[in-house]
Write a protein that holds these residues in place. Structure first.
Motif, PDB file in Angstrom:
ATOM      1  N   GLN A  99      70.289  72.901 -51.152  1.00 54.83           N
ATOM      2  CA  GLN A  99      71.525  73.383 -50.547  1.00 54.83           C
ATOM      3  C   GLN A  99      71.673  74.891 -50.711  1.00 54.83           C
ATOM      4  N   ARG A 100      71.356  75.392 -51.908  1.00 53.42           N
ATOM      5  CA  ARG A 100      71.473  76.831 -52.159  1.00 53.42           C
ATOM      6  C   ARG A 100      70.465  77.624 -51.332  1.00 53.42           C
ATOM      7  N   GLY A 103      70.917  77.359 -47.538  1.00 58.67           N
ATOM      8  CA  GLY A 103      72.068  78.152 -47.126  1.00 58.67           C
ATOM      9  C   GLY A 103      71.697  79.613 -46.927  1.00 58.67           C
ATOM     10  N   SER A 261      76.855  85.394 -50.851  1.00 60.40           N
ATOM     11  CA  SER A 261      77.930  84.693 -50.144  1.00 60.40           C
ATOM     12  C   SER A 261      77.448  83.650 -49.147  1.00 60.40           C
ATOM     13  N   PRO A 263      76.928  80.269 -47.597  1.00 58.94           N
ATOM     14  CA  PRO A 263      77.490  78.932 -47.858  1.00 58.94           C
ATOM     15  C   PRO A 263      76.380  77.919 -48.085  1.00 58.94           C
ATOM     16  N   ASP A 266      74.591  71.807 -45.862  1.00 54.63           N
ATOM     17  CA  ASP A 266      75.127  70.443 -46.018  1.00 54.63           C
ATOM     18  C   ASP A 266      73.994  69.425 -45.971  1.00 54.63           C
TER      19      ASP A 266
END
Length: 282
Positions: A99-100, A103, A261, A263, A266
């Motif tokens: 996810q990190r 993103g 920053s 996001p 998902d």
């Protein structure tokens, strides 16, 4: 990457997995499928693989997307089979990496797409998560971006605090850095005004970072520099205005938001038991 995986697993499993241990005393053969719930540039597959392998070497990756690939919504990105207890223990750490990093790669790809058609590079900064810099900068490259300095030893970058301590003499700071820094390193300096741009040119800076300037001022600065230094833009850049800044003609645009920053992408993991087939059944 291996060290980051070990650290993350130690955080999560230092006391074991009491829930899984309480519910399942014996192995449960299962399949875990990680699904993308949005379109994204995937990053972190290698870290997820290492996570599952570190928890249980007998887990088998059945299918996996490639790091850097574009993945559509509701598509599987990683399928792993083995003992469900191991899948449950590795699940959160594997997802955290995916996810990190996805993103970051996805946001970088969006910035690169926004400046398509201009000869400008999108760069990251050192504004990264402590301990994860190498992985986050790798994710930037998967999204099509480029890496700025990895560490303070990679190049000279004279910033506002350096200049404050050096008496605001931009030209002298550049000359002193050239004289004392390791041979071969490029000298970069921040400039907030056209006067500081002139001083940077006087000091023979290799790279001039135009910091928090408006687009009209950047155009004036670029005319002033006239190919005598590499031009970098930074400060106040976002997806809504990056193309406007690219149109002014810089060589590169550095964006801290790529790593500080971005996001989280998902993704989730579904785990289901693998049922044994009974011979003769139809």
């Amino acid at each position: 990457m291996s060290a980051a995986v070990r650290t993350a697993l130690a955080e999560d499993l230092s006391g074991g997995d009491v829930t899984t241990s309480a519910l399942f005393s014996k192995p449960v053969r299962a399949r875990g499928t990680i699904i993308a719930h949005q379109a994204m540039t995937i990053a972190g597959i290698a870290a997820a693989r290492q996570t599952f392998r570190a928890v249980d070497a007998s887990l088998r990756v059945i299918r996996a997307a490639k790091d850097g690939a574009s993945v559509q919504r509701n598509r599987p990105v990683l399928v792993v089979e083995g003992d469900a207890r191991s899948l449950l223990m590795a699940e959160r750490v594997a997802l955290n990496f995916l996810q990190r990093l996805s993103g970051i790669a996805t946001l970088t790809a969006q910035f690169c797409k926004a400046v398509r058609g201009y000869r400008v590079k999108i760069l990251d900064t050192r504004k990264t998560t402590p301990g994860l810099r190498a992985m986050e900068k790798w994710a930037v490259t998967l999204g099509g971006g480029h890496n700025h300095r990895h560490s303070l030893g990679d190049g000279v970058l004279i910033k506002d605090n350096h200049l404050e301590l050096a008496g605001h003499d931009v030209a002298s700071a550049c000359r002193l850095a050239r004289k004392r820094a390791p041979r071969g390193l490029k000298i970069e300096v921040e400039a907030k005004t056209l006067g500081e741009v002139r001083a940077a040119l006087d000091g023979k800076a290799d790279i001039i970072l135009l910091d928090n300037m408006t687009a009209p001022t950047i155009r004036r600065a670029i005319k002033l520099i006239r190919h005598r230094a590499t031009i970098e833009i930074s400060g106040g850049v976002n997806l809504a205005n990056v193309r406007k800044f690219a149109a002014t003609g810089p060589d590169r645009i550095s964006i801290g938001a790529l790593t500080h920053s971005a996001p989280a992408a998902d993704l989730s993991m579904d785990i289901a038991p693998i049922r044994r087939r009974i011979r003769g059944s139809s």
